[in-house]
Design a protein around this motif. Structure first.
Motif, PDB file in Angstrom:
ATOM      1  N   LEU A   9      50.842  43.036  41.596  1.00 30.46           N
ATOM      2  CA  LEU A   9      49.922  43.889  41.670  1.00 30.46           C
ATOM      3  C   LEU A   9      48.625  43.121  41.639  1.00 30.46           C
ATOM      4  O   LEU A   9      48.388  42.249  40.816  1.00 30.46           O
ATOM      5  CB  LEU A   9      49.872  44.879  40.340  1.00 30.46           C
ATOM      6  CG  LEU A   9      51.448  45.262  40.000  1.00 30.46           C
ATOM      7  CD1 LEU A   9      51.175  46.264  38.620  1.00 30.46           C
ATOM      8  CD2 LEU A   9      51.985  46.252  41.188  1.00 30.46           C
ATOM      9  N   ILE A  37      50.868  44.819  46.080  1.00 32.70           N
ATOM     10  CA  ILE A  37      50.239  45.851  46.137  1.00 32.70           C
ATOM     11  C   ILE A  37      48.915  45.611  46.041  1.00 32.70           C
ATOM     12  O   ILE A  37      48.579  45.404  44.734  1.00 32.70           O
ATOM     13  CB  ILE A  37      50.776  46.935  45.396  1.00 32.70           C
ATOM     14  CG1 ILE A  37      52.568  47.193  45.839  1.00 32.70           C
ATOM     15  CG2 ILE A  37      50.128  48.452  45.248  1.00 32.70           C
ATOM     16  CD1 ILE A  37      53.319  47.968  44.774  1.00 32.70           C
ATOM     17  N   ALA A  79      48.100  50.654  41.507  1.00 28.96           N
ATOM     18  CA  ALA A  79      49.235  49.651  41.988  1.00 28.96           C
ATOM     19  C   ALA A  79      50.527  49.891  41.469  1.00 28.96           C
ATOM     20  O   ALA A  79      51.587  50.000  42.145  1.00 28.96           O
ATOM     21  CB  ALA A  79      48.663  48.273  42.083  1.00 28.96           C
TER      22      ALA A  79
END
Length: 260
Positions: A9, A37, A79
């Motif tokens: 993330l 992400i 995320a």
């Protein structure tokens, strides 16, 4: 655990100077089953153009943008909702991972049968020059130790979502990484650190760690609001925190002749 997917993330905000290098440090990992992400917190610079170019050459990189600037906690939670991996890891847009980071930590988690771990990390300046400074956390970290000092570098932490579930991040703009690790460690009481240095932290002039006064103010807020302590108890905890910062934590910051 064999070849399990790792979700990484990354929140971004006006990160055009650094984000490409951060993502490249993940793309150079010896462990390759991961997804990135990236949630952009309404950047106004060229960050989005860079994210689009990265995603175009590597389908493991996903990105989205928040409608308005909401802070890293909101970005990370956004995320997290999209994450598909068993393991959840974190990297800020201006930091770097060493190539063996994921493989070393996943092997460590397997061999020690632990659902959460972190590691030592090196430091660089804003321009990317290594400072020959290494932050080495306690090898065995208890919840009580973490309560009085955040020894976990956010760029090094990994946890097993099969054990913890997806652990939401508080939307606070400051110190939400410390509160996140406290939430995790409270469930297992203690954790082990990987002894190797696996990441590189960028020290920036506008970071919260660059302002000691802000650090004190926001840490007091953690004791008062997150832990729900009274003013007197929060002040008592802050006195221990300050003593830890002055007399204990410096022992975990090492000078190294050469950074590997």
């Amino acid at each position: 655990m064999e070849n399990a997917l790792v979700s990484i993330l990354i929140p971004t905000y006006n990160s055009a100077l650094f984000i490409k290098d951060a993502v490249q440090s993940i793309r150079e990992q010896t462990y390759t089953n991961w997804e990135i992400i990236i949630v952009d917190d309404a950047s106004t610079d060229q960050t989005l153009d860079i994210l689009k170019s990265i995603a175009a050459i590597d389908t493991r990189v996903q990105w989205t943008q928040l409608a308005q600037n909401s802070g890293t906690g909101v970005a990370r939670n956004t995320a997290l909702k999209q994450a598909k991996g068993r393991y959840i890891a974190f990297l800020d847009a201006d930091d770097l991972w060493k190539p063996e980071k994921l493989q070393t930590q996943l092997d460590f988690m397997k061999s020690h049968a632990v659902p959460f771990t972190f590691s030592s990390y090196d430091c660089m300046n804003e321009k990317g020059k290594l400072l020959n400074v290494r932050v080495v956390p306690p090898q065995n970290l208890s919840y009580r130790q973490l309560f009085f000092c955040n020894y976990v570098g956010n760029l090094t932490g990994i946890y097993d979502s099969h054990f913890f579930g997806k652990v939401s991040i508080l939307p606070n703009r400051k110190r939400q990484d410390w509160m996140h690790w406290l939430t995790i460690l409270k469930k297992i009481k203690s954790a082990k650190a990987v002894p190797e240095s696996l990441a590189i932290y960028r020290i920036r002039q506008n970071s919260i760690s660059a302002s000691k006064l802000d650090l004190v103010k926001h840490n007091f807020g953690v004791y008062k609001q997150f832990h729900g302590l009274s003013w007197i108890s929060a002040l008592a905890c802050m006195s221990v925190f300050l003593c830890t910062q002055l007399f204990i934590k410096p022992f975990y910051i090492k000078k190294v002749a050469k950074v590997n």
